[in-house]
Design a protein around this motif. Sequence first.
Motif, PDB file in Angstrom:
ATOM      1  N   ASP A  44       0.234  19.264 -18.531  1.00 43.10           N
ATOM      2  CA  ASP A  44      -1.214  19.215 -18.726  1.00 43.10           C
ATOM      3  C   ASP A  44      -1.890  18.688 -17.456  1.00 43.10           C
ATOM      4  O   ASP A  44      -2.419  17.582 -17.421  1.00 43.10           O
ATOM      5  CB  ASP A  44      -1.557  18.345 -19.931  1.00 43.10           C
ATOM      6  CG  ASP A  44      -3.021  18.494 -20.313  1.00 43.10           C
ATOM      7  OD1 ASP A  44      -3.700  19.377 -19.753  1.00 43.10           O
ATOM      8  OD2 ASP A  44      -3.487  17.717 -21.172  1.00 43.10           O
ATOM      9  N   VAL A  45      -1.833  19.511 -16.415  1.00 43.83           N
ATOM     10  CA  VAL A  45      -2.421  19.134 -15.128  1.00 43.83           C
ATOM     11  C   VAL A  45      -2.783  20.430 -14.402  1.00 43.83           C
ATOM     12  O   VAL A  45      -2.134  21.452 -14.615  1.00 43.83           O
ATOM     13  CB  VAL A  45      -1.409  18.284 -14.323  1.00 43.83           C
ATOM     14  CG1 VAL A  45      -0.136  19.051 -14.009  1.00 43.83           C
ATOM     15  CG2 VAL A  45      -1.994  17.724 -13.032  1.00 43.83           C
ATOM     16  N   ALA A  79      -1.652  26.443 -22.676  1.00 47.75           N
ATOM     17  CA  ALA A  79      -1.137  27.811 -22.723  1.00 47.75           C
ATOM     18  C   ALA A  79       0.234  27.889 -23.390  1.00 47.75           C
ATOM     19  O   ALA A  79       0.786  28.982 -23.535  1.00 47.75           O
ATOM     20  CB  ALA A  79      -1.040  28.382 -21.306  1.00 47.75           C
ATOM     21  N   SER A  80       0.775  26.746 -23.810  1.00 49.33           N
ATOM     22  CA  SER A  80       2.105  26.736 -24.437  1.00 49.33           C
ATOM     23  C   SER A  80       2.079  27.412 -25.802  1.00 49.33           C
ATOM     24  O   SER A  80       1.155  27.216 -26.588  1.00 49.33           O
ATOM     25  CB  SER A  80       2.566  25.287 -24.615  1.00 49.33           C
ATOM     26  OG  SER A  80       3.671  25.212 -25.500  1.00 49.33           O
ATOM     27  N   ALA A 130      -3.998  32.859 -25.846  1.00 51.32           N
ATOM     28  CA  ALA A 130      -3.819  32.395 -27.224  1.00 51.32           C
ATOM     29  C   ALA A 130      -5.145  32.603 -27.950  1.00 51.32           C
ATOM     30  O   ALA A 130      -6.043  33.271 -27.432  1.00 51.32           O
ATOM     31  CB  ALA A 130      -3.367  30.951 -27.269  1.00 51.32           C
ATOM     32  N   HIS A 131      -5.267  32.048 -29.150  1.00 53.01           N
ATOM     33  CA  HIS A 131      -6.409  32.419 -29.985  1.00 53.01           C
ATOM     34  C   HIS A 131      -7.596  31.477 -29.859  1.00 53.01           C
ATOM     35  O   HIS A 131      -8.650  31.750 -30.439  1.00 53.01           O
ATOM     36  CB  HIS A 131      -5.949  32.563 -31.445  1.00 53.01           C
ATOM     37  CG  HIS A 131      -5.451  31.294 -32.042  1.00 53.01           C
ATOM     38  ND1 HIS A 131      -4.326  30.636 -31.585  1.00 53.01           N
ATOM     39  CD2 HIS A 131      -5.940  30.524 -33.047  1.00 53.01           C
ATOM     40  CE1 HIS A 131      -4.145  29.538 -32.298  1.00 53.01           C
ATOM     41  NE2 HIS A 131      -5.103  29.446 -33.177  1.00 53.01           N
ATOM     42  N   MET A 160      -4.578  37.088 -15.909  1.00 52.39           N
ATOM     43  CA  MET A 160      -4.838  35.889 -16.695  1.00 52.39           C
ATOM     44  C   MET A 160      -4.175  34.715 -16.003  1.00 52.39           C
ATOM     45  O   MET A 160      -2.960  34.687 -15.851  1.00 52.39           O
ATOM     46  CB  MET A 160      -4.249  36.028 -18.106  1.00 52.39           C
ATOM     47  CG  MET A 160      -4.994  37.006 -18.980  1.00 52.39           C
ATOM     48  SD  MET A 160      -6.710  36.493 -19.242  1.00 52.39           S
ATOM     49  CE  MET A 160      -7.559  37.878 -18.489  1.00 52.39           C
ATOM     50  N   ARG A 161      -4.935  33.747 -15.571  1.00 53.11           N
ATOM     51  CA  ARG A 161      -4.366  32.565 -14.926  1.00 53.11           C
ATOM     52  C   ARG A 161      -4.003  31.538 -15.995  1.00 53.11           C
ATOM     53  O   ARG A 161      -4.864  31.119 -16.764  1.00 53.11           O
ATOM     54  CB  ARG A 161      -5.399  31.998 -13.954  1.00 53.11           C
ATOM     55  CG  ARG A 161      -4.854  30.891 -13.110  1.00 53.11           C
ATOM     56  CD  ARG A 161      -5.634  30.773 -11.818  1.00 53.11           C
ATOM     57  NE  ARG A 161      -5.087  31.634 -10.783  1.00 53.11           N
ATOM     58  CZ  ARG A 161      -5.680  31.841  -9.623  1.00 53.11           C
ATOM     59  NH1 ARG A 161      -6.836  31.277  -9.367  1.00 53.11           N
ATOM     60  NH2 ARG A 161      -5.116  32.616  -8.716  1.00 53.11           N
ATOM     61  N   THR A 162      -2.739  31.176 -16.052  1.00 50.55           N
ATOM     62  CA  THR A 162      -2.293  30.244 -17.086  1.00 50.55           C
ATOM     63  C   THR A 162      -2.005  28.854 -16.533  1.00 50.55           C
ATOM     64  O   THR A 162      -1.572  27.977 -17.269  1.00 50.55           O
ATOM     65  CB  THR A 162      -1.051  30.797 -17.799  1.00 50.55           C
ATOM     66  OG1 THR A 162      -0.105  31.189 -16.799  1.00 50.55           O
ATOM     67  CG2 THR A 162      -1.407  31.991 -18.663  1.00 50.55           C
ATOM     68  N   MET A 163      -2.246  28.662 -15.235  1.00 47.56           N
ATOM     69  CA  MET A 163      -2.171  27.329 -14.632  1.00 47.56           C
ATOM     70  C   MET A 163      -3.328  27.216 -13.642  1.00 47.56           C
ATOM     71  O   MET A 163      -3.312  27.860 -12.598  1.00 47.56           O
ATOM     72  CB  MET A 163      -0.826  27.136 -13.921  1.00 47.56           C
ATOM     73  CG  MET A 163      -0.739  25.862 -13.075  1.00 47.56           C
ATOM     74  SD  MET A 163      -1.101  24.318 -13.951  1.00 47.56           S
ATOM     75  CE  MET A 163       0.557  23.825 -14.467  1.00 47.56           C
TER      76      MET A 163
END
Lengths: 563, 563
Positions: free
Chosen positions: A168-169, A199-200, A276-277, A536-539
């Motif tokens: 979470d950073v 995003a997990s 995710a939703h 989609m950027r997930t970080m």
Amino acid sequence: MQSDLAIARSAALKPLDEVAASMGIGPDLLEPYGENVAKIKLKAVDELADRPPAKYVVVTAITPTPLGEGKTTTTVGLGQAFKHIGKRATIAIRQPSMGPTFGIKGGAAGGGWSQVVPMELLNLHLTGDMHAVTAAHNLLSAMLDNSLHQGNPHDLDLDAITWRRVLDVNDRALRNIVVGLGGKEDGVTRQTGFDITAASEVMAVLALSTSLQDLRRRLGRVVVGYTRAGDPVTAEDLQAAGSMAVIMREAIKPNLLQTLENTPVLVHAGPFGNIAHGNSSVVADLIGIRGGDYLVTEAGFGADIGGEKFFNIKCRTSGLRPDAAVVVATVRALKAHSGRHRVVAGRPLPEAMLQENPDEVLEGAANLVKQIDNVRLHGVSPVVAINAFPEDFASEHEAIRQVAEQAGARVAVCTHFSDGGRGAIELAEAVAEASAEPTDFRFLYPAAASLREKIETIAERVYGADGVDYSPAASRQLDTYERNGFGDLPVCIAKTHLSISSDPSLKGAPTGWRLPVREVRANIGAGFVYPICGDMRTMPGLGTRAAAMSIDLDDDGEIVGLS
Amino acid sequence: MQSDLAIARSAALKPLDEVAASMGIGPDLLEPYGENVAKIKLKAVDELADRPPAKYVVVTAITPTPLGEGKTTTTVGLGQAFKHIGKRATIAIRQPSMGPTFGIKGGAAGGGWSQVVPMELLNLHLTGDMHAVTAAHNLLSAMLDNSLHQGNPHDLDLDAITWRRVLDVNDRALRNIVVGLGGKEDGVTRQTGFDITAASEVMAVLALSTSLQDLRRRLGRVVVGYTRAGDPVTAEDLQAAGSMAVIMREAIKPNLLQTLENTPVLVHAGPFGNIAHGNSSVVADLIGIRGGDYLVTEAGFGADIGGEKFFNIKCRTSGLRPDAAVVVATVRALKAHSGRHRVVAGRPLPEAMLQENPDEVLEGAANLVKQIDNVRLHGVSPVVAINAFPEDFASEHEAIRQVAEQAGARVAVCTHFSDGGRGAIELAEAVAEASAEPTDFRFLYPAAASLREKIETIAERVYGADGVDYSPAASRQLDTYERNGFGDLPVCIAKTHLSISSDPSLKGAPTGWRLPVREVRANIGAGFVYPICGDMRTMPGLGTRAAAMSIDLDDDGEIVGLS
């Protein structure tokens, strides 16, 4: 006006016992975490089940600018307003991610006089649920890599491992990494990466589980990759799901906080809105729906994204039926939908947007009309909340009102940011009227439809696309999922939140375009298949001037600089 | 006998208010976290400061086998025993790391009838302090890598970056990684790695800070690397220390739990015992020392490691002076020190060790004598606790007793594992006598001594080495630290805990050897320089059969398989 933090700190908090009592929850169902936060025991779901349900209201929005249009603030303001018209409301929102809190975006506790408090706790660890997701996720990652190191008994195909790690950073350097370097005892070398915890898939599992047992089963179904023969390998196969559930055992209990006006707020889970939703947890809503006259919850991004996923994924899982949907609109976002301006996060609005210009608002109105339509598609009554800013003009609000009413929606101008619940009384009254109407809620597609039918239905009816183009890879993946028996899952389309289309530069309500599906992934544990349309950027990353650089403790140990 | 978890679950817990009251702490100083855990507000340090101090007892040990010799269990048993002789005791221990809980080692809540409860919470997240350390550490990592990405304004030498990342999981694949792969927006490519959270300097800072302000200052001094000119770059330089302190703001409050017999237990911080000092927090002891007649705390590994660091690092920081030291000894460890057996973690003891053989105990006794001596070196009265196992013989206990008494220590046989506090009454009485003696506590070296003098003093007087050999790199590093003004810090020698020497295969009390210092690192924030002697693993791995594979929830949602 004072800073959000100064306002939050001046709040007269009620003892949480009293806040819980106002939603009919006794102290026996509470587990205090510090003085102003509590967890609610999960048995509350069953114990409260025979109470009459509250009206269920979801707050969604038009397509936002990168600045956001005050959806959380409106959710909080509306929740607070119900008390002013003699009704009892509960609010349910997502937990903010710590990454963005220290990045550009800041926290997500609402703002001004419509905030959830204590905002310092909400925006930081709260009760550690995010950390539990991180720990459970990364235990599975470690067990997966250890399995490779111990001779790969599950015959995992190294090129078909989908499970990554999370933190979470906002840390761009972790997006793409190589692990397992060093010596023979240091694991198997392979390329992978970290996503942000929101995003997990474990976060999505937390948000969609209906009970601890359901969470345990969903974790077992999580697919981490595929064998060389192409068969899915699960967390259950790796014998990790039991420990993951143990790690999540406290996290599945929703957190109770309050607003500045002491309205109860359930804060629980914080899944991404694209891959995710983007909705807070099902268990929080199963408890909150028994808490009074109204349960107000928020869905991420615009009605085409978080709203659609609220209706077709979250409500399908929870069994709850919405009675009304608030569509938050702002003058600035509608002006932006005229296509005449460029709004950038972290920078002031262009000067030209601050001039009185109702015509420009009308030029962007197609977006509002389409998002109202996206709510009606599901048989739910829309209410447009005009979230007023000090720089707005009355003529511009009037323009929004005309458009919304013409589209058949109720409308209210709201000043809850500066006035608290009092500033959203008109909205509360409109929502009360809308949710008193007979409901005709319906899913957009049946579970039995094929994955392609589901994608095409959403693309054409919600996004206004002419059709869907699948890449060869996406086609193969869809075939594989159908063959593996995942075809009856809902789909969760990952696309930009800055346009109803898949192109963030297209404003308003784009037509004459086709949705390109680049690849399709599956969160079998959480229970959805997610087609990816665009990058989609997930970080996230940090900018040159991260919020973290301005946050500190003062001499009394109080936090400064948090927003 | 029942499993630890079954015993723990059968415990009759007292309300934490009552437990706190038994150490003179009122409810106004407590912040409950769930039903059976509370944090103690930091103002307790000042508010209780005028109460008479308790006798301060540290529990250390002979050189253990890889199985551990029950030091935590003895700490808990002794704490419980004081009530049986009419005295009030408080216990202070480290928080277990979640990595090993799911690896081979299992949790660290004590065992049998001498446990801290609720053990499920203690061994998992507790109140999230470990997660806060992870988050604060990794925010600094992200800001460091982001600084490189944004043009490296601090002119950091990429080959001289010492700051890594941390996670509380046993994950061998993360030991050596390359970050910053991908495109231009994905950071600067470089080699680095993850350590387990217990190895984080932030953890050592948490353990050694005396107040929130002190924690903030120490975080600012954390050195992350060096410029191309060789100057240190700190967390303050990167403007990260304020946010790190904000993240740690709740974590600095000690956690209150209780034993099976309702003795108050402060659980706080969990630094490694080799590359860090391996002791629970200073703030917990500053509170616990005002809690009654005795404060019993534990130091990691043997008296040569955790004990020496307790005396020369922790007590130097806290200003507290120990009155007695317990040296835990077992028949199996002394037999192992005969050099005739090989003990391996996760495997049963060799059959030959289970035969009655007091002579073999005597053959290994040199280790006990040396560790007693290591306590006396600091002017503290030693008490040997023989932690009895069911497979021991009375003649073997007698052999230990003779050796210990000859070395001038008090001795007690303890059965607290199977009998609870009742089984450690003899030990409590011996500790009471020892701590009633006039104290003559002294540091082994003055702060003003050079780093080399400090290292050599410990090597020769505590470890029994003939001298110290520095690698050229270590020599250069020591010179750099002296030049940078770090020379007055204490040293924290990182060496194996399986021998008093630096060679884990040398049993007993090795002589005729020299300590090889391979490299020297510095935790300027925590406040110590740490010479590295041998291979120190700072990220454990999982075995073929990880504990995680056996841990799960049962049908009632209760945890099974945790130990």
